[in-house]
Design an enzyme around this catalytic site. Structure first.
Site, mmCIF file in Angstrom:
data_model
loop_
_atom_site.group_PDB
_atom_site.id
_atom_site.type_symbol
_atom_site.label_atom_id
_atom_site.label_comp_id
_atom_site.label_asym_id
_atom_site.label_seq_id
_atom_site.Cartn_x
_atom_site.Cartn_y
_atom_site.Cartn_z
ATOM 1 N N ASP A 240 -8.689 11.214 -23.781
ATOM 2 C CA ASP A 240 -10.034 11.332 -23.287
ATOM 3 C C ASP A 240 -10.710 11.611 -24.332
ATOM 4 O OD1 ASP A 240 -11.982 11.243 -21.486
ATOM 5 O OD2 ASP A 240 -11.122 12.489 -20.010
ATOM 6 N N CYS A 241 -11.969 11.277 -24.347
ATOM 7 C CA CYS A 241 -13.047 11.317 -25.085
ATOM 8 C C CYS A 241 -13.302 12.523 -25.824
ATOM 9 C CB CYS A 241 -14.527 10.509 -25.027
ATOM 10 S SG CYS A 241 -13.803 8.900 -24.663
#
Length: 692
Positions: A240-241
């Site tokens: 995930d970012c």
């Protein structure tokens, strides 16, 4: 489909020609070009939750939770196929024009198959609801639709967020989600396992949170032991970012960025959404990672690009023209999706409206003329938005009905207090009926960092409308005029006022047209709730408690506001003639459905099972099969649904799927077998106790 071994062999040959520096650079989401090898730049970050997102014009379908309310695997796959077609149409032209920026690739970070375990979670709108079986079936359908069945992948789907992630948003960068082996195996993991084993999803994204102590994007238990070793996953894993940065800045499981990069790649995270993998060579120099680990990750990523046909001259999807994007047929599908997704929660007989008797209609509320309330989050931009007001006005103009409009209140802030309240009351007093379009939108309900929610980082604190909207609803109810309450939101809300109530979700670009057709009876509402609606949050455990006890229809022992699987119709349906026949691993459940009304309508056939006398069974019966059925007036159809063996298993405290006895209660009909569904629908599912 192209053989993965062949694609991997090609990837190995290509990667073998790269330097260590070039390989390490390819592990970042914005992978640079390698001109000497004929490799163009590629950006891995793209979104397609309910339409191609964040990349200009595209068809905007209902938000994912609304698509879940359709309860239709085949329809769900059609929507995903359309999204993939639009994605290819845009990619073909964008890449031809040298545009390879973010949101322009073919690796879609969708679907979100986390379990919507708590109605406060702002990102629950991105999911398919609270049930692991429904989520599994819709997740598989969506992935198949995105990836296609050609020689190459049409697009690459990504199942996220692995695993357990479901709020609170404010704590996600530091939170340790503690889940028991039983809850992991029974609730949090089944949809991901189905995505891998059945749909052959090309990518899996890790979550921000820790899971039982391990950061999800660097979890040996999740990424190595479960995903690859146990399930046989062969695709690539993406973080995930900026989640890997959290390892050393919030989770404190590492001390430096190189250590975080090493932990992630060592446990199988191949591409970094963020910038921590900028430190990969530093990690290599410190002896924290090997060149072999970097090479393996790079080979996985190029295997995906090869499977997408990005280095081929015979990819069938290269011929998809730009005209396939934002097409009339796609708009028609978005309208059908909106119509099928809306759930009729209550109706005292006021609906459908009679266009011969209604002469003046008041449309009131902060979501009445709001495009944001059509979209939800992770959305594209439509060229064809029809707000609720516009849809109703267009319909009414044809039938000589006057429409009065007032915003009535702000969404969650009054500017200044009471600015529109008098106008709203005046409109209501002048009208034969009132349509109140209330609720939320993605500026206050959604992902931490993306919303302007002043209170809970995108989550809800309670299940009530914002105070200014509550005041508006009380004022409208006080006029005594017939009142239809339309709720636009991605999660459960408790709105007491209304002679009739419709849950419209975030219905996409055609939401206003769909609502008008339902209000005036051209379409019978047929959506079903993919989540339980509770009266208030006091009925629930703490938001941070990841145990399933007391949550969702499977474990909640109180009386909800509206049950999972519930939705009213304009016509009555009768179920009869239940038969349950054992199969090799499961059972065939057959019964008849009859339309006892005077219009063609859809209903959702539902089968629930419960293992009798099984100590490890859920407290309540679980959804085991479903099918959307269309019936003409008076028509009778024989419906056969297959219950898989997994639905007959129970999960013990050790997380093992076992059979505890052979006696099962099987329920079949158009709703869940609970007391409230029986009261609200006036029907009771058929029941049989059988040996299987």
């Amino acid at each position: 489909m192209m053989d993965r071994k062949e694609a991997l062999a090609q990837a190995k040959a290509l990667v073998a020609q790269m330097t260590l520096e070039e390989k390490a650079a390819q592990l970042r989401y914005e992978a640079p070009a390698i001109p000497r090898l004929g490799i163009p730049e590629y950006n891995w970050w793209n979104e397609a939750l309910h339409g191609v997102a964040r990349a200009g014009t595209a068809t905007v379908f209902p938000q994912a939770i609304g698509l879940a309310a359709v309860f239709d695997e085949d329809f769900h796959q059609r929507v995903a196929e359309t999204i993939a077609t639009e994605g290819r149409a845009k990619y073909n032209q964008q890449s031809a024009h040298g545009d390879r920026d973010i949101y322009k690739g073919l690796t879609f970070w969708s679907p979100n198959i986390n379990i919507f375990r708590d109605p406060r979670w702002g990102r629950g709108q991105e999911t398919y609801g609270e049930d692991p079986y429904l989520t599994s079936r819709l997740g598989v359908a969506f992935i198949r639709g995105l990836q296609g069945d050609g020689k190459y992948l049409k697009t690459a789907a990504c199942a996220k967020h692995f695993a357990v992630h479901s709020g609170p948003e404010k704590l996600r960068h530091e939170f340790d989600a503690q889940a028991t082996p039983k809850d992991m195996a029974e609730t949090y993991l089944p949809a991901f396992e189905a995505a891998v084993k059945e749909a052959h999803v090309e990518a899996v994204m890790g979550a921000y949170n820790r899971v039982n102590g391990e950061p999800a994007c660097g979890s040996k238990t999740l990424l190595k032991d479960t995903l690859r070793d146990k399930w046989g996953f062969e695709g690539h894993v993406v973080s995930d970012c900026w989640a890997i940065r959290d390892f050393h800045t919030h989770h404190m499981v590492t001390s430096t960025a190189p250590e975080s990069a090493a932990l992630a790649i060592h446990n199988g995270c191949d591409v970094n959404c963020g910038n921590t993998y900028l430190h990969m060579l530093e990690a290599y120099q410190e002896g924290l990672v090997t060149e072999e680990e970097i090479t393996t990750a790079c080979e996985r990523l190029f295997t995906t690009r090869i499977l997408l046909g990005l280095f081929a001259d015979d990819c069938e999807y290269d011929a998809i023209p730009y005209e396939e994007n934002d097409a009339d047929a796609n708009d028609a599908l978005a309208l059908a999706a909106a119509e099928k997704s809306m759930v009729l929660l209550e109706n005292d007989g006021m609906l459908p409206l009679d266009n011969q008797k209604i002469r003046t209609l008041a449309v009131i509320g902060p979501n009445a003329d709001s495009v944001l309330a059509l979209e939800g989050n992770y959305n594209g931009t439509s060229s064809r938005y029809v707000t609720m007001l516009e849809g109703i006005r267009t319909y009414c103009s044809v039938h000589g009905i006057r429409v009065l409009y007032s915003q009535g209140s702000g969404l969650y802030k009054e500017k200044p207090a009471g600015r529109w309240l008098a106008e709203a009351k005046i409109c209501a007093e002048q009208a034969d009926a009132v349509i109140a379009c209330m609720g939320l939108d993605a500026t206050i309900e959604g992902e931490e960092g993306d919303t302007s929610n002043d209170f809970a980082a995108g989550d809800k604190l309670d299940l009530s409308l914002p105070a200014c909207q509550q005041a508006l609803m009380e004022a409208l109810a006080a006029t005594g005029k017939p009142l239809v309450t339309v709720i636009l939101a991605g999660s459960a809300l408790n709105v007491p006022q209304g002679n009739a109530k419709i849950m419209a979700w975030y219905p996409g670009q055609a939401g206003g047209t769909a609502l008008a057709r339902i209000l005036f009876g051209h379409v019978s509402p047929s959506g079903r709730l993919p989540v339980t609606f509770y009266h208030n949050v006091k009925e629930l455990p703490e938001f941070t408690d990841y145990r399933m006890t007391g949550r969702t229809y499977r474990y909640f022992t109180g009386t909800p506001l509206y049950p999972f699987g519930y939705g009213l119709s304009y016509v009555p349906f009768t179920a009869a003639n239940l038969q349950v026949v054992p199969e090799a691993d499961g059972a065939a459940v057959t019964f008849t459905l009859r339309n006892d009304g005077n219009m063609t309508a859809d209903t959702v056939a539902q089968v629930y099972v419960h293992a009798a006398n099984a100590p490890d069974a859920t407290p309540n019966p679980i959804l085991a099969a479903f099918k959307r059925v269309t019936l003409d007036p008076g028509e009778v159809k024989v419906v056969t649904l297959h219950v898989a063996g997994a639905s007959l298993d129970v999960v013990n405290e050790a997380g093992e799927r076992v059979r505890e006895g052979s006696t099962y209660d099987v329920y079949a009909g158009t709703c869940q077998p609970d007391a409230l569904s029986e009261v609200l629908t006036g029907t009771k599912p058929l029941h049989a106790r059988v040996e299987l």
